[in-house]
Design an enzyme around this catalytic site. Structure first.
Site, PDB file in Angstrom:
ATOM      1  N   SER A 193       0.879  -1.201  -0.065  1.00 57.74           N
ATOM      2  CA  SER A 193       0.013   0.083  -0.068  1.00 57.74           C
ATOM      3  C   SER A 193       0.875   1.193  -0.064  1.00 57.74           C
ATOM      4  CB  SER A 193      -0.978   0.031   1.315  1.00 57.74           C
ATOM      5  OG  SER A 193      -1.712  -0.987   1.052  1.00 57.74           O
TER       6      SER A 193
HETATM    7  N1  SAM Z   1      -0.934  -4.684   4.112  1.00 59.35           N
HETATM    8  C1  SAM Z   1      -0.380  -5.059   2.846  1.00 59.35           C
HETATM    9  C2  SAM Z   1       0.946  -4.402   2.748  1.00 59.35           C
HETATM   10  O1  SAM Z   1       1.206  -3.628   3.540  1.00 59.35           O
HETATM   11  O2  SAM Z   1       1.739  -4.684   1.949  1.00 59.35           O
HETATM   12  C3  SAM Z   1      -1.364  -4.591   1.762  1.00 59.35           C
HETATM   13  C4  SAM Z   1      -1.489  -5.621   0.937  1.00 59.35           C
HETATM   14  S1  SAM Z   1      -2.471  -5.510  -0.518  1.00 59.35           S
HETATM   15  C5  SAM Z   1      -3.069  -3.544  -0.615  1.00 59.35           C
HETATM   16  C6  SAM Z   1      -4.239  -6.301   0.270  1.00 59.35           C
HETATM   17  C7  SAM Z   1      -3.798  -7.623   0.546  1.00 59.35           C
HETATM   18  O3  SAM Z   1      -4.972  -8.430   0.982  1.00 59.35           O
HETATM   19  C8  SAM Z   1      -3.007  -8.659  -0.364  1.00 59.35           C
HETATM   20  O4  SAM Z   1      -2.019  -9.115   0.126  1.00 59.35           O
HETATM   21  C9  SAM Z   1      -4.222  -9.672  -0.705  1.00 59.35           C
HETATM   22  O5  SAM Z   1      -3.903 -10.727  -0.881  1.00 59.35           O
HETATM   23  C10 SAM Z   1      -4.976  -9.672   0.676  1.00 59.35           C
HETATM   24  N2  SAM Z   1      -6.338 -10.228   0.717  1.00 59.35           N
HETATM   25  C11 SAM Z   1      -7.468 -10.001  -0.326  1.00 59.35           C
HETATM   26  N3  SAM Z   1      -8.460 -10.710  -0.033  1.00 59.35           N
HETATM   27  C12 SAM Z   1      -8.260 -11.178   1.203  1.00 59.35           C
HETATM   28  C13 SAM Z   1      -9.047 -11.904   1.993  1.00 59.35           C
HETATM   29  N4  SAM Z   1     -10.291 -12.385   1.834  1.00 59.35           N
HETATM   30  N5  SAM Z   1      -8.607 -12.216   3.236  1.00 59.35           N
HETATM   31  C14 SAM Z   1      -7.115 -12.072   3.708  1.00 59.35           C
HETATM   32  N6  SAM Z   1      -6.368 -11.273   2.867  1.00 59.35           N
HETATM   33  C15 SAM Z   1      -6.794 -10.967   1.684  1.00 59.35           C
END
Ligand code: SAM
Length: 213
Positions: free
Chosen positions: A64
């Protein structure tokens, strides 16, 4: 891979940028100034690590934007020892910010590739989450509830009910809600069935993945 004076200088510039955009909490700014974001990114993006932008990581996901990480973290008003659930571990950068603030962090990731990679990587930098879970964030983490705060780091098409019910009274859920564009929304639990809802403008996230995608 090293953390050099050059990286530290670039980080300070990043702190200045997000402060100018409105981030005020000194503890959040200190965490952003301390964490080597370049180490959380794929090598092809290293030159961009201290720009205030989201960048691709593995599994078609993103790390992000630092401003967004800081904005969501600030809303949580974390005190040392608070129990915080993160949905979407991703690169682990947000997890590291939560650890720097002294939170006991529980984090769920739905992509196995990222779960495995980040579970190995975070302890190498000294960040020890209480629990990293490979699973579905829509369900929260009932066995560890209730939480002082829950942060969702992907765009949720709707607010999952388990996340609301897993908050302590007084706890906060910070979640971007919407399909293409999301509204940053915070729910504060005021009583067993009472929640205050506040909105904080539009953001853009990758989607919170459900059963069918
Ligand atoms: N907090 C992360 C970082 O600092 O890198 C942000 C990563 S990205 C914007 C969002 C993340 O949410 C991704 O790694 C994605 O795989 C995960 N994600 C999407 N749907 C999800 C779900 N239902 N449960 C858990 N994680 C999920």
């Amino acid at each position: 891979m090293k953390d050099t004076f050059k990286h530290k200088g670039l980080r300070q510039q990043l702190v200045n940028i997000i402060e100018a955009k409105g981030i005020k909490d000194p503890k959040v700014l200190k965490a952003i100034g301390k964490i080597p974001r370049h180490l959380f990114m794929d090598s092809s993006f290293l030159d961009h690590a201290y720009q205030d932008k989201a960048f691709p990581i593995a599994a078609d996901q993103t790390i992000s934007q630092p401003y967004t990480v800081a904005f969501q973290t600030e809303l949580l008003k974390i005190k040392p020892g608070d129990k915080i659930l993160e949905i979407g571990t991703g690169s682990g950068y947000q997890t590291a910010v939560l650890c720097e603030l002294g939170a006991k962090v529980y984090s769920i990731e739905r992509q196995n590739e990222l779960f495995k990679k980040t579970s190995k990587f975070l302890p190498k930098l000294g960040y020890r989450a209480k629990k990293l879970v490979f699973g579905d964030g829509y369900l929260g983490l009932e066995e560890e509830a209730p939480f002082d705060g829950i942060i969702v780091t992907a765009g949720a098409p709707y607010v999952p009910k388990p996340l609301l019910s897993q908050l302590k009274i007084g706890g906060r859920l910070v979640i971007p809600v919407g399909d293409d564009i999301q509204v940053m929304t915070m729910f504060t639990r005021k009583g067993p069935k009472e929640y205050e809802q506040e909105e904080f403008g539009e953001f853009r996230f990758v989607p919170l993945l459900g059963d069918k995608n």
